[in-house]
Scaffold this motif. Structure first.
Motif, PDB file in Angstrom:
ATOM      1  N   ALA A   1     -14.094  -8.367  51.664  1.00  0.00           N
ATOM      2  CA  ALA A   1     -15.084  -8.970  51.245  1.00  0.00           C
ATOM      3  C   ALA A   1     -16.112  -8.595  52.038  1.00  0.00           C
ATOM      4  CB  ALA A   1     -14.530 -10.038  52.442  1.00  0.00           C
ATOM      5  N   SER A   2     -16.141  -8.098  53.130  1.00  0.00           N
ATOM      6  CA  SER A   2     -17.683  -8.023  54.369  1.00  0.00           C
ATOM      7  C   SER A   2     -18.178  -6.445  53.165  1.00  0.00           C
ATOM      8  CB  SER A   2     -16.785  -6.907  55.424  1.00  0.00           C
ATOM      9  OG  SER A   2     -16.081  -5.679  55.604  1.00  0.00           O
ATOM     10  N   CYS A   3     -17.418  -5.766  52.348  1.00  0.00           N
ATOM     11  CA  CYS A   3     -18.183  -4.784  51.449  1.00  0.00           C
ATOM     12  C   CYS A   3     -18.792  -5.425  49.847  1.00  0.00           C
ATOM     13  CB  CYS A   3     -17.741  -3.986  50.609  1.00  0.00           C
ATOM     14  SG  CYS A   3     -16.735  -2.832  52.315  1.00  0.00           S
ATOM     15  N   THR A   4     -18.173  -6.266  49.592  1.00  0.00           N
ATOM     16  CA  THR A   4     -19.637  -7.128  48.510  1.00  0.00           C
ATOM     17  C   THR A   4     -20.295  -8.274  49.422  1.00  0.00           C
ATOM     18  OG1 THR A   4     -16.939  -9.187  48.871  1.00  0.00           O
ATOM     19  CG2 THR A   4     -17.091  -7.385  47.296  1.00  0.00           C
ATOM     20  N   GLY A   5     -21.078  -8.560  50.378  1.00  0.00           N
ATOM     21  CA  GLY A   5     -21.772  -9.572  50.872  1.00  0.00           C
ATOM     22  C   GLY A   5     -22.889  -9.219  50.981  1.00  0.00           C
ATOM     23  N   VAL A   6     -23.512  -9.969  51.334  1.00  0.00           N
ATOM     24  CA  VAL A   6     -25.478  -9.071  51.318  1.00  0.00           C
ATOM     25  C   VAL A   6     -25.895  -9.359  52.836  1.00  0.00           C
ATOM     26  CG1 VAL A   6     -27.913 -10.032  50.686  1.00  0.00           C
ATOM     27  CG2 VAL A   6     -25.681 -10.987  49.092  1.00  0.00           C
ATOM     28  N   PRO A   7     -26.802  -8.177  53.453  1.00  0.00           N
ATOM     29  CA  PRO A   7     -26.959  -8.257  54.901  1.00  0.00           C
ATOM     30  C   PRO A   7     -27.717  -9.708  55.196  1.00  0.00           C
ATOM     31  CG  PRO A   7     -28.016  -6.479  52.919  1.00  0.00           C
ATOM     32  CD  PRO A   7     -27.095  -7.234  52.395  1.00  0.00           C
ATOM     33  N   ASP A   8     -27.470 -10.373  56.692  1.00  0.00           N
ATOM     34  CA  ASP A   8     -28.655 -10.815  56.638  1.00  0.00           C
ATOM     35  C   ASP A   8     -30.294 -11.745  56.864  1.00  0.00           C
ATOM     36  OD1 ASP A   8     -26.395 -11.600  57.730  1.00  0.00           O
ATOM     37  OD2 ASP A   8     -26.828 -10.788  60.010  1.00  0.00           O
ATOM     38  N   GLY A   9     -30.092 -12.120  55.953  1.00  0.00           N
ATOM     39  CA  GLY A   9     -31.488 -12.294  55.649  1.00  0.00           C
ATOM     40  C   GLY A   9     -32.313 -11.567  54.584  1.00  0.00           C
ATOM     41  N   ILE A  10     -31.545 -10.734  53.466  1.00  0.00           N
ATOM     42  CA  ILE A  10     -31.902 -11.206  52.282  1.00  0.00           C
ATOM     43  C   ILE A  10     -31.419 -11.771  51.239  1.00  0.00           C
ATOM     44  CG2 ILE A  10     -31.409  -8.960  50.466  1.00  0.00           C
ATOM     45  CD1 ILE A  10     -33.281  -7.265  53.048  1.00  0.00           C
ATOM     46  N   ARG A  11     -32.028 -11.503  50.074  1.00  0.00           N
ATOM     47  CA  ARG A  11     -31.708 -13.030  49.167  1.00  0.00           C
ATOM     48  C   ARG A  11     -32.170 -12.301  48.038  1.00  0.00           C
ATOM     49  NH1 ARG A  11     -31.097 -17.014  52.306  1.00  0.00           N
ATOM     50  NH2 ARG A  11     -32.519 -17.826  53.443  1.00  0.00           N
ATOM     51  N   PRO A  12     -30.917 -12.660  47.622  1.00  0.00           N
ATOM     52  CA  PRO A  12     -30.948 -12.118  45.457  1.00  0.00           C
ATOM     53  C   PRO A  12     -32.334 -12.354  44.571  1.00  0.00           C
ATOM     54  CG  PRO A  12     -28.578 -12.829  46.798  1.00  0.00           C
ATOM     55  CD  PRO A  12     -29.571 -12.704  47.549  1.00  0.00           C
ATOM     56  N   VAL A  13     -31.869 -11.709  43.853  1.00  0.00           N
ATOM     57  CA  VAL A  13     -33.260 -12.644  42.826  1.00  0.00           C
ATOM     58  C   VAL A  13     -32.436 -13.424  42.314  1.00  0.00           C
ATOM     59  CG1 VAL A  13     -34.947 -10.867  42.817  1.00  0.00           C
ATOM     60  CG2 VAL A  13     -33.124 -10.764  41.035  1.00  0.00           C
ATOM     61  N   THR A  14     -33.229 -14.589  41.827  1.00  0.00           N
ATOM     62  CA  THR A  14     -32.728 -15.564  40.893  1.00  0.00           C
ATOM     63  C   THR A  14     -33.071 -15.623  40.271  1.00  0.00           C
ATOM     64  OG1 THR A  14     -33.776 -17.780  41.704  1.00  0.00           O
ATOM     65  CG2 THR A  14     -31.525 -17.364  42.669  1.00  0.00           C
ATOM     66  N   GLY A  15     -32.635 -16.377  38.863  1.00  0.00           N
ATOM     67  CA  GLY A  15     -33.907 -16.257  37.046  1.00  0.00           C
ATOM     68  C   GLY A  15     -33.431 -14.751  36.570  1.00  0.00           C
ATOM     69  N   LEU A  16     -32.331 -14.421  37.004  1.00  0.00           N
ATOM     70  CA  LEU A  16     -32.396 -12.670  36.309  1.00  0.00           C
ATOM     71  C   LEU A  16     -31.502 -12.747  34.781  1.00  0.00           C
ATOM     72  CD1 LEU A  16     -31.540  -9.859  37.032  1.00  0.00           C
ATOM     73  CD2 LEU A  16     -29.434 -10.466  37.327  1.00  0.00           C
ATOM     74  N   ASP A  17     -32.587 -11.876  33.887  1.00  0.00           N
ATOM     75  CA  ASP A  17     -32.044 -11.697  32.849  1.00  0.00           C
ATOM     76  C   ASP A  17     -30.672 -10.645  32.610  1.00  0.00           C
ATOM     77  OD1 ASP A  17     -32.045 -11.505  29.816  1.00  0.00           O
ATOM     78  OD2 ASP A  17     -33.778 -12.720  29.840  1.00  0.00           O
ATOM     79  N   VAL A  18     -29.828 -10.525  32.678  1.00  0.00           N
ATOM     80  CA  VAL A  18     -28.955  -9.880  32.575  1.00  0.00           C
ATOM     81  C   VAL A  18     -28.944  -9.020  31.247  1.00  0.00           C
ATOM     82  CG1 VAL A  18     -26.189  -8.844  32.377  1.00  0.00           C
ATOM     83  CG2 VAL A  18     -26.949 -11.149  33.442  1.00  0.00           C
ATOM     84  N   ASP A  19     -29.549  -9.240  30.360  1.00  0.00           N
ATOM     85  CA  ASP A  19     -30.071  -8.994  28.646  1.00  0.00           C
ATOM     86  C   ASP A  19     -31.687  -7.923  28.778  1.00  0.00           C
ATOM     87  OD1 ASP A  19     -27.918  -9.528  27.278  1.00  0.00           O
ATOM     88  OD2 ASP A  19     -28.808 -10.860  26.508  1.00  0.00           O
ATOM     89  N   ARG A  20     -32.097  -7.877  30.027  1.00  0.00           N
ATOM     90  CA  ARG A  20     -33.077  -7.288  29.913  1.00  0.00           C
ATOM     91  C   ARG A  20     -32.859  -6.274  31.014  1.00  0.00           C
ATOM     92  NH1 ARG A  20     -38.852 -11.176  31.008  1.00  0.00           N
ATOM     93  NH2 ARG A  20     -39.933  -8.964  30.545  1.00  0.00           N
ATOM     94  N   TYR A  21     -31.901  -7.214  31.672  1.00  0.00           N
ATOM     95  CA  TYR A  21     -31.632  -5.493  33.264  1.00  0.00           C
ATOM     96  C   TYR A  21     -31.498  -4.297  32.738  1.00  0.00           C
ATOM     97  CZ  TYR A  21     -30.982  -4.233  37.906  1.00  0.00           C
ATOM     98  OH  TYR A  21     -31.264  -3.439  39.056  1.00  0.00           O
ATOM     99  N   LEU A  22     -30.367  -4.607  31.310  1.00  0.00           N
ATOM    100  CA  LEU A  22     -29.421  -3.952  31.079  1.00  0.00           C
ATOM    101  C   LEU A  22     -30.469  -2.748  30.603  1.00  0.00           C
ATOM    102  CD1 LEU A  22     -27.178  -5.642  28.537  1.00  0.00           C
ATOM    103  CD2 LEU A  22     -26.509  -4.579  30.952  1.00  0.00           C
ATOM    104  N   GLY A  23     -29.239  -0.977  30.192  1.00  0.00           N
ATOM    105  CA  GLY A  23     -30.636   0.015  29.506  1.00  0.00           C
ATOM    106  C   GLY A  23     -30.399   0.827  30.664  1.00  0.00           C
ATOM    107  N   THR A  24     -31.962   1.793  30.784  1.00  0.00           N
ATOM    108  CA  THR A  24     -31.705   2.790  31.698  1.00  0.00           C
ATOM    109  C   THR A  24     -32.768   2.715  32.653  1.00  0.00           C
ATOM    110  OG1 THR A  24     -30.917   4.795  29.970  1.00  0.00           O
ATOM    111  CG2 THR A  24     -32.358   5.835  31.878  1.00  0.00           C
TER     112      THR A  24
END
Length: 176
Positions: free
Chosen positions: A14-37
């Motif tokens: 579980a600790s290997c899948t967490g987020v570092p303290d104070g870091i915030r993942p982006v929201t509003g991610l569009d997976v289709d636009r993220y795909l590719g190289t």
């Protein structure tokens, strides 16, 4: 004893899948636009990428909604390409830039997008479950000094130690 090992193992995973303290993942991610190289512009080095240049990450959507990950890098010492194939799944929802990725069966580690050019999906800053992991990805193999400076500034603001930052060689391979 077995119960203790099971609990310790679960906490470790579980600790290997967490987020570092104070870091915030982006929201509003569009997976289709993220795909590719994506090209790896800079990284904090680890044994699984040591000595690799010309590193790319290719993301594609799988039928089950997970993301296929294919990382490639050129090993100059061996004179050959190294390829790692994995699978990433969203930890929360598909619009939050927090995934867990596995290259080794049931063992997952965090993939946290904490900066993303949402207008053009041209660059992304990634970390793992702690600040020992950092990547600057771009749709282009080369970035401007201004883009590199912005990356370094944001990484420092987020508490990353950049003394060992590697700028990845993305130059074409010489002819044999």
């Amino acid at each position: 004893m077995m119960r203790t090992l099971l609990v310790v193992g679960c906490v470790f995973i579980a600790s290997c899948t967490g987020v570092p303290d104070g870091i915030r993942p982006v929201t509003g991610l569009d997976v289709d636009r993220y795909l590719g190289t994506w090209y790896e512009v800079a990284r904090l080095d680890h044994s699984f990428e040591e000595g690799l240049s010309r590193v790319t990450a290719e993301y594609s959507l799988m039928d089950d909604g997970s993301v296929e990950v294919v990382n490639r890098g050129y090993d100059d010492e061996e004179g050959e390409w190294s390829v790692a194939e994995g699978r990433a799944v969203f930890v929360d929802d598909r619009e939050t830039g927090h995934l867990k990725v596995s290259f080794f069966g049931p063992f997952y580690s965090s993939y946290v997008v904490f900066e993303l050019d949402k207008a053009g999906y041209q660059h992304a800053y990634i970390t793992g479950y702690n600040r020992d992991y950092l990547w600057f990805l771009s749709r282009s193999p080369n970035v401007s000094e201004a883009e590199m400076s912005a990356f370094r500034e944001r990484a420092r603001e987020e508490g990353f130690d950049l003394r060992d930052l590697i700028v990845v060689d993305q130059s074409p391979l010489p002819d044999p």
